[in-house]
Design a protein around this motif. Structure first.
Motif, PDB file in Angstrom:
ATOM      1  N   GLY A 242       0.885  -1.155  -0.081  1.00 61.66           N
ATOM      2  CA  GLY A 242       0.045  -0.059   0.041  1.00 61.66           C
ATOM      3  C   GLY A 242       0.874   1.267  -0.041  1.00 61.66           C
ATOM      4  N   ARG A 243       2.056   1.207  -0.419  1.00 65.60           N
ATOM      5  CA  ARG A 243       2.856   2.546  -0.511  1.00 65.60           C
ATOM      6  C   ARG A 243       2.816   2.933  -1.846  1.00 65.60           C
ATOM      7  NH1 ARG A 243       3.009   3.905   3.776  1.00 65.60           N
ATOM      8  NH2 ARG A 243       1.222   2.409   4.017  1.00 65.60           N
ATOM      9  N   LEU A 244       3.382   3.908  -2.023  1.00 71.89           N
ATOM     10  CA  LEU A 244       3.328   4.744  -3.287  1.00 71.89           C
ATOM     11  C   LEU A 244       4.725   4.616  -4.151  1.00 71.89           C
ATOM     12  CD1 LEU A 244       1.992   8.155  -2.230  1.00 71.89           C
ATOM     13  CD2 LEU A 244       0.632   6.300  -2.728  1.00 71.89           C
ATOM     14  N   PHE A 245       4.760   4.895  -5.433  1.00 69.30           N
ATOM     15  CA  PHE A 245       6.070   5.003  -5.994  1.00 69.30           C
ATOM     16  C   PHE A 245       6.088   5.727  -7.204  1.00 69.30           C
ATOM     17  CE2 PHE A 245       4.096   1.759  -8.694  1.00 69.30           C
ATOM     18  CZ  PHE A 245       4.675   1.633 -10.041  1.00 69.30           C
ATOM     19  N   ALA A 246       6.895   6.263  -7.862  1.00 69.71           N
ATOM     20  CA  ALA A 246       7.009   7.168  -9.121  1.00 69.71           C
ATOM     21  C   ALA A 246       8.490   6.809  -9.673  1.00 69.71           C
ATOM     22  CB  ALA A 246       6.547   8.562  -8.914  1.00 69.71           C
ATOM     23  N   VAL A 247       8.662   7.102 -10.835  1.00 69.92           N
ATOM     24  CA  VAL A 247      10.111   7.288 -11.345  1.00 69.92           C
ATOM     25  C   VAL A 247      10.787   8.775 -11.136  1.00 69.92           C
ATOM     26  CG1 VAL A 247      11.359   7.127 -13.574  1.00 69.92           C
ATOM     27  CG2 VAL A 247       9.374   5.600 -13.239  1.00 69.92           C
ATOM     28  N   SER A 248      12.079   8.544 -10.671  1.00 66.65           N
ATOM     29  CA  SER A 248      12.880   9.842 -10.614  1.00 66.65           C
ATOM     30  C   SER A 248      14.035   9.486 -11.582  1.00 66.65           C
ATOM     31  CB  SER A 248      13.219  10.039  -9.379  1.00 66.65           C
ATOM     32  OG  SER A 248      14.038  11.088  -9.130  1.00 66.65           O
ATOM     33  N   TYR A 249      14.222  10.354 -13.043  1.00 68.72           N
ATOM     34  CA  TYR A 249      15.316  10.125 -13.662  1.00 68.72           C
ATOM     35  C   TYR A 249      16.213  11.005 -13.152  1.00 68.72           C
ATOM     36  CZ  TYR A 249      12.689   7.919 -17.294  1.00 68.72           C
ATOM     37  OH  TYR A 249      12.126   6.994 -18.117  1.00 68.72           O
ATOM     38  N   ASN A 250      17.645  10.473 -13.103  1.00 72.70           N
ATOM     39  CA  ASN A 250      18.838  11.280 -12.834  1.00 72.70           C
ATOM     40  C   ASN A 250      19.722  11.388 -13.872  1.00 72.70           C
ATOM     41  OD1 ASN A 250      21.672  11.733 -11.884  1.00 72.70           O
ATOM     42  ND2 ASN A 250      20.997  10.965  -9.711  1.00 72.70           N
ATOM     43  N   ILE A 251      19.917  12.535 -14.481  1.00 70.31           N
ATOM     44  CA  ILE A 251      20.756  12.829 -15.652  1.00 70.31           C
ATOM     45  C   ILE A 251      22.152  13.284 -15.406  1.00 70.31           C
ATOM     46  CG2 ILE A 251      18.470  13.524 -17.009  1.00 70.31           C
ATOM     47  CD1 ILE A 251      19.301  16.569 -16.438  1.00 70.31           C
ATOM     48  N   ALA A 252      22.555  13.106 -14.143  1.00 66.56           N
ATOM     49  CA  ALA A 252      24.113  13.434 -13.862  1.00 66.56           C
ATOM     50  C   ALA A 252      24.638  12.126 -14.405  1.00 66.56           C
ATOM     51  CB  ALA A 252      23.959  13.632 -12.397  1.00 66.56           C
ATOM     52  N   GLY A 253      26.061  12.690 -14.679  1.00 66.03           N
ATOM     53  CA  GLY A 253      27.086  11.496 -15.060  1.00 66.03           C
ATOM     54  C   GLY A 253      27.928  12.040 -16.085  1.00 66.03           C
ATOM     55  N   ASN A 254      29.256  11.340 -15.851  1.00 66.47           N
ATOM     56  CA  ASN A 254      30.374  12.060 -16.604  1.00 66.47           C
ATOM     57  C   ASN A 254      30.235  11.870 -18.124  1.00 66.47           C
ATOM     58  OD1 ASN A 254      31.874  12.693 -14.404  1.00 66.47           O
ATOM     59  ND2 ASN A 254      32.950  10.934 -14.163  1.00 66.47           N
ATOM     60  N   SER A 255      29.479  10.887 -18.516  1.00 63.55           N
ATOM     61  CA  SER A 255      29.359  10.394 -19.888  1.00 63.55           C
ATOM     62  C   SER A 255      28.138  11.012 -20.647  1.00 63.55           C
ATOM     63  CB  SER A 255      29.449   8.889 -20.202  1.00 63.55           C
ATOM     64  OG  SER A 255      28.148   8.428 -19.257  1.00 63.55           O
ATOM     65  N   ILE A 256      27.217  11.988 -19.851  1.00 62.01           N
ATOM     66  CA  ILE A 256      26.030  12.361 -20.116  1.00 62.01           C
ATOM     67  C   ILE A 256      25.975  13.766 -20.850  1.00 62.01           C
ATOM     68  CG2 ILE A 256      23.855  13.133 -19.321  1.00 62.01           C
ATOM     69  CD1 ILE A 256      23.443  10.729 -17.783  1.00 62.01           C
ATOM     70  N   ASP A 257      25.409  13.828 -21.959  1.00 61.96           N
ATOM     71  CA  ASP A 257      25.475  15.222 -22.624  1.00 61.96           C
ATOM     72  C   ASP A 257      23.973  15.608 -22.743  1.00 61.96           C
ATOM     73  OD1 ASP A 257      25.126  13.885 -24.776  1.00 61.96           O
ATOM     74  OD2 ASP A 257      26.964  14.100 -25.609  1.00 61.96           O
ATOM     75  N   ASP A 258      23.567  16.366 -23.557  1.00 61.46           N
ATOM     76  CA  ASP A 258      22.252  16.980 -23.982  1.00 61.46           C
ATOM     77  C   ASP A 258      21.424  15.849 -24.661  1.00 61.46           C
ATOM     78  OD1 ASP A 258      22.444  19.616 -22.895  1.00 61.46           O
ATOM     79  OD2 ASP A 258      23.437  20.483 -24.824  1.00 61.46           O
ATOM     80  N   SER A 259      22.014  14.795 -25.238  1.00 59.75           N
ATOM     81  CA  SER A 259      21.299  13.955 -26.030  1.00 59.75           C
ATOM     82  C   SER A 259      20.784  12.924 -25.103  1.00 59.75           C
ATOM     83  CB  SER A 259      22.287  13.185 -26.762  1.00 59.75           C
ATOM     84  OG  SER A 259      23.165  12.328 -25.882  1.00 59.75           O
ATOM     85  N   VAL A 260      20.954  13.076 -23.775  1.00 57.15           N
ATOM     86  CA  VAL A 260      20.160  12.449 -22.582  1.00 57.15           C
ATOM     87  C   VAL A 260      18.806  12.793 -22.657  1.00 57.15           C
ATOM     88  CG1 VAL A 260      20.545  13.627 -20.895  1.00 57.15           C
ATOM     89  CG2 VAL A 260      20.495  11.275 -20.634  1.00 57.15           C
ATOM     90  N   LEU A 261      18.217  14.130 -23.201  1.00 53.26           N
ATOM     91  CA  LEU A 261      16.927  14.473 -22.971  1.00 53.26           C
ATOM     92  C   LEU A 261      16.219  13.523 -23.809  1.00 53.26           C
ATOM     93  CD1 LEU A 261      17.706  18.312 -22.817  1.00 53.26           C
ATOM     94  CD2 LEU A 261      17.495  16.581 -20.935  1.00 53.26           C
ATOM     95  N   ASN A 262      16.548  13.286 -25.152  1.00 51.35           N
ATOM     96  CA  ASN A 262      15.796  12.640 -26.007  1.00 51.35           C
ATOM     97  C   ASN A 262      15.897  11.113 -25.794  1.00 51.35           C
ATOM     98  OD1 ASN A 262      14.452  14.134 -28.065  1.00 51.35           O
ATOM     99  ND2 ASN A 262      16.579  14.389 -29.312  1.00 51.35           N
TER     100      ASN A 262
END
Length: 318
Positions: A242-262
């Protein structure tokens, strides 16, 4: 890659956006304050007051770890038992998700107001736990190590594991101060995640934002499947307790750039269309829409700086 205008036609993927107002230290599970774009000022004040009272009070999966034994920093010679250093057997059948206790109040799924929502990484793994990555993750500084070294222990507190099903634990050759072998849990095990949600129900915690780290998600099928296996466990445990949940994206990281948004859009569509997570009766909604949290926007250390693309992303979700 599908372009943003083409993605806009997926109206079923709309979500209420949330912005984190507190910096979470990821080794701990802390109460996370969020602000929906549709929450009124009075609700914001209530959330702020609530967060001041509850932050750092929850520490799952380490909620029962305070003042307990830690592994020795100088492990002795390797034991002669041939089974030491190998994980225990793992049943292939799906465990029955029946919590040992239920909360007196089941939190409503249609609002963020007056909820205690925590961050849940779910990133612990050990070699042989059944995850496709088949490696140690987040327990030790060297994740590729097949035999962990006590000096490389990466966690702030070593968790007590006596409430877990022993069949879900991996046994190491590291020795505790009482001479027993240190055991480790993995979030890929359904009963492990269920135990964490049982603790949340016991202590009146509404639910979690499950962290979905984007680094390596689109480039490694094994990495994506491992993270999705944990998300399935989170969903099942939330529904069972009976708990709640939702997704939380994390866009931090050395290999990540603007392309992560798509890439994030594509992954969200996969979760909605294939995993059907928003159809769960325990998925958090606010203002009639499923809630989605994104961590990392506006941080100097995050390599995502295209303001126009960020604005378009928020518009696409809403």
């Amino acid at each position: 890659m599908t372009t943003a205008p083409a993605l806009k036609r997926y109206i079923n993927h709309k979500a209420t956006m949330t912005i984190s107002l507190c910096s979470a230290f990821f080794p701990l599970l802390v109460a996370t304050l969020v602000l929906s774009t549709e929450v009124h000022a009075s609700s914001r004040e209530e959330l702020l007051n609530s967060a001041n009272d509850t932050t750092f009070r929850a520490s799952v999966p380490q909620v029962r770890s305070l003042a307990r034994a830690k592994p020795t920093r100088m492990p002795t010679t390797k034991p002669t038992n041939p089974n030491i250093g190998k994980p225990t057997s793992h049943p292939t059948s799906k465990p029955t998700l029946h919590p040992t206790s239920m909360p007196t109040v089941t939190p409503a799924t249609n609002t963020l107001t007056q909820q205690i929502i925590c961050g849940y990484q779910g990133w612990f793994a050990y070699k042989g736990d059944g995850a496709p990555i088949n490696r140690w993750k987040h327990w030790f500084d060297d994740p590729a190590s097949s035999e962990p070294i006590a000096g490389n222990l990466h966690v702030d507190m070593f968790p007590v594991t006596d409430e877990y099903d022993q069949a879900d634990l991996g046994i190491s050759h590291l020795l505790m101060t009482d001479g027993t072998n240190a055991t480790f849990f993995s979030n890929v095990k359904p009963r492990v995640v269920l135990k964490h949600f049982e603790w949340m129900a016991q202590y009146g915690i509404s639910g979690v934002f499950h962290m979905r780290f984007m680094e390596g998600l689109s480039t490694s099928a094994n990495n994506r499947e491992w993270k999705t296996m944990v998300l399935r466990n989170v969903r099942n445990a939330a529904e069972a307790t009976g708990r709640l949940f939702a997704v939380s994206y994390n866009i931090a990281g050395n290999s990540i750039d603007d392309s992560v948004l798509n890439e994030l859009k594509v992954d969200w569509m996969r979760l909605v269309d294939e995993e059907r997570i928003t159809q769960s009766n325990r998925y958090i909604r606010h203002g009639g829409l499923p809630v989605l949290r994104i961590f990392g926007i506006g941080f100097k250390t995050v390599n995502v700086a295209n303001i126009g693309a960020l604005a378009e992303l928020i518009d696409w979700f809403q």
